[in-house]
Design a protein around this motif. Structure first.
Motif, short mmCIF file in Angstrom:
data_model
loop_
_atom_site.label_atom_id
_atom_site.label_comp_id
_atom_site.label_asym_id
_atom_site.label_seq_id
_atom_site.Cartn_x
_atom_site.Cartn_y
_atom_site.Cartn_z
N LEU A 137 77.43 -11.18 42.63
CA LEU A 137 78.42 -11.06 41.94
C LEU A 137 78.03 -10.46 40.58
N LEU A 155 86.73 -10.34 37.90
CA LEU A 155 86.11 -10.89 39.38
C LEU A 155 86.02 -12.27 39.44
N LEU A 212 89.23 -14.13 40.15
CA LEU A 212 89.39 -13.82 41.56
C LEU A 212 88.39 -14.29 42.40
N LEU A 213 87.25 -14.41 42.03
CA LEU A 213 86.38 -15.31 43.01
C LEU A 213 86.68 -17.03 42.98
N SER A 216 89.59 -17.41 45.08
CA SER A 216 89.22 -17.41 46.57
C SER A 216 88.26 -18.47 47.13
N VAL A 222 79.76 -14.10 48.50
CA VAL A 222 80.43 -13.28 47.26
C VAL A 222 81.09 -12.13 47.90
N LEU A 274 85.32 -12.02 48.01
CA LEU A 274 85.92 -10.79 47.20
C LEU A 274 86.71 -9.70 48.19
N GLN A 275 86.10 -9.20 49.36
CA GLN A 275 86.74 -8.21 49.82
C GLN A 275 87.96 -8.93 49.97
#
Length: 134
Positions: free
Chosen positions: A72, A84, A87-88, A91, A121, A125-126
């Motif tokens: 990360l 990020l 976003l993580l 998710s 991670v 994230l993808q």
């Protein structure tokens, strides 16, 4: 790294990548990615930001296993962005959505989301980025 990134997480400011902006982004992402889960949380007094805030303030340090934490942080350096983090965080909620739909209290939600040791991670994230662009 502290001066460039982590300091933004530890003080209130209007910076676009400060903790206030990241918190707003987390809530917007969760509403967008998981509208049913968001409504479920609202109806049951579950506060997703209260759970995700420590993750973001600590940049997931102490929550992810070291290998995943370094992945990360490498991504944060590579993208030169703290975006990020929310976003993580959103998710992670998406990943645990089925379990979260079954609970009716904030304490239960914290329990479900307390162990992030199995989080991968990069794939997470993808997946999140693919949802955002698709």
């Amino acid at each position: 790294m502290y001066i460039k990134y982590w300091s933004r997480l530890h003080r209130l400011s209007s910076h676009g990548q400060g903790i206030v902006s990241l918190s707003i982004l987390f809530e917007r992402l969760l509403q967008q990615q998981e509208p049913e889960l968001w409504i479920h949380c609202l109806n049951n007094n579950i506060e997703p930001l209260r759970i995700a805030m420590p993750w973001m303030v600590q940049a997931f340090s102490g929550f992810l296993i070291p290998e995943q934490l370094l992945f990360l942080w490498d991504l944060i350096l590579g993208f030169d962005s703290l975006l990020l983090l929310p976003l993580l965080a959103a998710s992670v909620f998406s990943l645990r959505r089925e379990n979260l739909h079954r609970i009716l209290s904030h304490d239960s939600a914290e329990t479900i989301l307390s162990d992030l040791s199995t989080i991968q991670v990069v794939p997470l994230l993808q997946m999140a980025l693919a949802q955002q662009t698709g």
